[in-house]
Design a protein around this motif. Sequence first.
Motif, PDB file in Angstrom:
ATOM      1  N   SER A  99      47.980  96.717 -14.878  1.00 57.94           N
ATOM      2  CA  SER A  99      46.544  96.975 -14.937  1.00 57.94           C
ATOM      3  C   SER A  99      46.238  98.457 -14.757  1.00 57.94           C
ATOM      4  O   SER A  99      45.342  98.990 -15.410  1.00 57.94           O
ATOM      5  CB  SER A  99      45.790  96.138 -13.905  1.00 57.94           C
ATOM      6  OG  SER A  99      46.214  96.444 -12.596  1.00 57.94           O
ATOM      7  N   GLY A 100      46.989  99.131 -13.885  1.00 59.51           N
ATOM      8  CA  GLY A 100      46.799 100.567 -13.712  1.00 59.51           C
ATOM      9  C   GLY A 100      47.160 101.351 -14.960  1.00 59.51           C
ATOM     10  O   GLY A 100      46.448 102.282 -15.367  1.00 59.51           O
ATOM     11  N   TYR A 101      48.258 100.973 -15.599  1.00 54.19           N
ATOM     12  CA  TYR A 101      48.673 101.638 -16.832  1.00 54.19           C
ATOM     13  C   TYR A 101      47.632 101.417 -17.926  1.00 54.19           C
ATOM     14  O   TYR A 101      47.260 102.344 -18.642  1.00 54.19           O
ATOM     15  CB  TYR A 101      50.030 101.113 -17.302  1.00 54.19           C
ATOM     16  CG  TYR A 101      50.409 101.632 -18.664  1.00 54.19           C
ATOM     17  CD1 TYR A 101      50.932 102.917 -18.813  1.00 54.19           C
ATOM     18  CD2 TYR A 101      50.216 100.854 -19.801  1.00 54.19           C
ATOM     19  CE1 TYR A 101      51.252 103.404 -20.071  1.00 54.19           C
ATOM     20  CE2 TYR A 101      50.531 101.335 -21.050  1.00 54.19           C
ATOM     21  CZ  TYR A 101      51.053 102.608 -21.182  1.00 54.19           C
ATOM     22  OH  TYR A 101      51.365 103.086 -22.413  1.00 54.19           O
TER      23      TYR A 101
ATOM     24  N   THR B 251      33.562 105.287 -12.017  1.00 53.94           N
ATOM     25  CA  THR B 251      32.426 104.379 -11.948  1.00 53.94           C
ATOM     26  C   THR B 251      32.384 103.562 -13.232  1.00 53.94           C
ATOM     27  O   THR B 251      32.901 103.979 -14.273  1.00 53.94           O
ATOM     28  CB  THR B 251      31.099 105.144 -11.786  1.00 53.94           C
ATOM     29  OG1 THR B 251      30.900 105.970 -12.934  1.00 53.94           O
ATOM     30  CG2 THR B 251      31.104 105.995 -10.521  1.00 53.94           C
ATOM     31  N   ARG B 252      31.757 102.429 -13.146  1.00 52.59           N
ATOM     32  CA  ARG B 252      31.665 101.547 -14.318  1.00 52.59           C
ATOM     33  C   ARG B 252      30.886 102.222 -15.447  1.00 52.59           C
ATOM     34  O   ARG B 252      31.224 102.083 -16.619  1.00 52.59           O
ATOM     35  CB  ARG B 252      31.006 100.245 -13.904  1.00 52.59           C
ATOM     36  CG  ARG B 252      30.913  99.249 -14.999  1.00 52.59           C
ATOM     37  CD  ARG B 252      30.321  97.970 -14.473  1.00 52.59           C
ATOM     38  NE  ARG B 252      30.006  97.100 -15.594  1.00 52.59           N
ATOM     39  CZ  ARG B 252      29.348  95.989 -15.474  1.00 52.59           C
ATOM     40  NH1 ARG B 252      28.945  95.590 -14.301  1.00 52.59           N
ATOM     41  NH2 ARG B 252      29.095  95.259 -16.526  1.00 52.59           N
TER      42      ARG B 252
ATOM     43  N   ILE C 248      37.363  97.690 -14.818  1.00 56.53           N
ATOM     44  CA  ILE C 248      37.966  96.442 -14.327  1.00 56.53           C
ATOM     45  C   ILE C 248      39.468  96.635 -14.105  1.00 56.53           C
ATOM     46  O   ILE C 248      40.018  96.181 -13.099  1.00 56.53           O
ATOM     47  CB  ILE C 248      37.707  95.283 -15.327  1.00 56.53           C
ATOM     48  CG1 ILE C 248      36.240  94.879 -15.300  1.00 56.53           C
ATOM     49  CG2 ILE C 248      38.597  94.083 -15.041  1.00 56.53           C
ATOM     50  CD1 ILE C 248      35.788  94.232 -14.008  1.00 56.53           C
ATOM     51  N   GLY C 249      40.149  97.298 -15.039  1.00 57.05           N
ATOM     52  CA  GLY C 249      41.587  97.561 -14.883  1.00 57.05           C
ATOM     53  C   GLY C 249      41.875  98.400 -13.658  1.00 57.05           C
ATOM     54  O   GLY C 249      42.824  98.139 -12.914  1.00 57.05           O
ATOM     55  N   TYR C 250      41.054  99.423 -13.434  1.00 53.88           N
ATOM     56  CA  TYR C 250      41.228 100.294 -12.264  1.00 53.88           C
ATOM     57  C   TYR C 250      41.010  99.508 -10.978  1.00 53.88           C
ATOM     58  O   TYR C 250      41.797  99.610 -10.033  1.00 53.88           O
ATOM     59  CB  TYR C 250      40.246 101.469 -12.365  1.00 53.88           C
ATOM     60  CG  TYR C 250      40.193 102.325 -11.147  1.00 53.88           C
ATOM     61  CD1 TYR C 250      41.253 103.152 -10.803  1.00 53.88           C
ATOM     62  CD2 TYR C 250      39.076 102.319 -10.326  1.00 53.88           C
ATOM     63  CE1 TYR C 250      41.207 103.941  -9.668  1.00 53.88           C
ATOM     64  CE2 TYR C 250      39.018 103.101  -9.189  1.00 53.88           C
ATOM     65  CZ  TYR C 250      40.085 103.905  -8.871  1.00 53.88           C
ATOM     66  OH  TYR C 250      40.039 104.682  -7.751  1.00 53.88           O
ATOM     67  N   ARG C 251      39.963  98.701 -10.913  1.00 55.05           N
ATOM     68  CA  ARG C 251      39.683  97.909  -9.714  1.00 55.05           C
ATOM     69  C   ARG C 251      40.744  96.818  -9.517  1.00 55.05           C
ATOM     70  O   ARG C 251      41.130  96.517  -8.396  1.00 55.05           O
ATOM     71  CB  ARG C 251      38.289  97.266  -9.796  1.00 55.05           C
ATOM     72  CG  ARG C 251      37.145  98.261  -9.928  1.00 55.05           C
ATOM     73  CD  ARG C 251      37.118  99.322  -8.874  1.00 55.05           C
ATOM     74  NE  ARG C 251      36.939  98.753  -7.563  1.00 55.05           N
ATOM     75  CZ  ARG C 251      37.123  99.408  -6.433  1.00 55.05           C
ATOM     76  NH1 ARG C 251      37.481 100.665  -6.437  1.00 55.05           N
ATOM     77  NH2 ARG C 251      36.962  98.818  -5.274  1.00 55.05           N
ATOM     78  N   ALA C 252      41.207  96.215 -10.621  1.00 56.69           N
ATOM     79  CA  ALA C 252      42.237  95.178 -10.528  1.00 56.69           C
ATOM     80  C   ALA C 252      43.534  95.764  -9.986  1.00 56.69           C
ATOM     81  O   ALA C 252      44.227  95.115  -9.193  1.00 56.69           O
ATOM     82  CB  ALA C 252      42.469  94.535 -11.889  1.00 56.69           C
TER      83      ALA C 252
ATOM     84  N   GLN D 110      44.496 103.544 -17.183  1.00 58.61           N
ATOM     85  CA  GLN D 110      44.730 104.971 -17.433  1.00 58.61           C
ATOM     86  C   GLN D 110      44.884 105.259 -18.911  1.00 58.61           C
ATOM     87  O   GLN D 110      44.401 106.281 -19.402  1.00 58.61           O
ATOM     88  CB  GLN D 110      45.953 105.449 -16.663  1.00 58.61           C
ATOM     89  CG  GLN D 110      45.709 105.537 -15.185  1.00 58.61           C
ATOM     90  CD  GLN D 110      46.969 105.951 -14.427  1.00 58.61           C
ATOM     91  OE1 GLN D 110      48.050 106.016 -14.990  1.00 58.61           O
ATOM     92  NE2 GLN D 110      46.814 106.218 -13.146  1.00 58.61           N
ATOM     93  N   SER D 111      45.555 104.383 -19.623  1.00 56.97           N
ATOM     94  CA  SER D 111      45.725 104.570 -21.057  1.00 56.97           C
ATOM     95  C   SER D 111      44.375 104.563 -21.769  1.00 56.97           C
ATOM     96  O   SER D 111      44.112 105.399 -22.649  1.00 56.97           O
ATOM     97  CB  SER D 111      46.621 103.462 -21.608  1.00 56.97           C
ATOM     98  OG  SER D 111      46.649 103.468 -23.000  1.00 56.97           O
ATOM     99  N   THR D 112      43.510 103.640 -21.391  1.00 62.48           N
ATOM    100  CA  THR D 112      42.182 103.564 -21.990  1.00 62.48           C
ATOM    101  C   THR D 112      41.356 104.798 -21.646  1.00 62.48           C
ATOM    102  O   THR D 112      40.643 105.337 -22.503  1.00 62.48           O
ATOM    103  CB  THR D 112      41.465 102.287 -21.520  1.00 62.48           C
ATOM    104  OG1 THR D 112      42.314 101.163 -21.745  1.00 62.48           O
ATOM    105  CG2 THR D 112      40.167 102.084 -22.236  1.00 62.48           C
ATOM    106  N   ILE D 113      41.466 105.260 -20.409  1.00 65.42           N
ATOM    107  CA  ILE D 113      40.721 106.447 -19.984  1.00 65.42           C
ATOM    108  C   ILE D 113      41.210 107.676 -20.753  1.00 65.42           C
ATOM    109  O   ILE D 113      40.403 108.481 -21.229  1.00 65.42           O
ATOM    110  CB  ILE D 113      40.865 106.653 -18.461  1.00 65.42           C
ATOM    111  CG1 ILE D 113      40.112 105.557 -17.721  1.00 65.42           C
ATOM    112  CG2 ILE D 113      40.359 108.027 -18.051  1.00 65.42           C
ATOM    113  CD1 ILE D 113      40.445 105.463 -16.253  1.00 65.42           C
TER     114      ILE D 113
END
Length: 142
Positions: free
Chosen positions: A78-80, A101-102, A111-115, A83-86
């Motif tokens: 989920s972190g990867y 922030t959302r 959601i990926g960052y929070r997960a 970060q990839s999306t960001i």
Amino acid sequence: MSKDAKRDDLDVIAAELDAHSGSLSASVRVIAFAMIAALWAISNATHLAIPSTFSNVGIWVFLLSVLILFLDFLQHLSGYWAQSTIYDKRDKGTIKKLKYTRKKLGFWPWIGYRASFAFFVAKLVVAAGTSVLFLMLMAEIF
């Protein structure tokens, strides 16, 4: 204190936090593998008088150790993904200043960052509980 000095302090704190969470994750991973290896060694030992509760509690320790490793995998996945999306959004120019922030990241990267954080906390909680259960099991055997 200037704004740049405050930013430098925050960068140092963020780098230290990243190093600590990385070493904590590695330690939890090693503990999970060690519990699995110890259970395997004890269950294959022919010279130990293993109590009957070992099979019941040992199965739970094994399953929880596997759960720890699975939560670790989900945390990294989920972190990867977040970060990839960001980074994709940054490269396209839709994100200029990074804020977690959302509104700034968008729904799914947020959601990926929070997960990722939730899986990290869950992994630590399960590891602490499993370690206590494992130590109680070892005290019963030895």
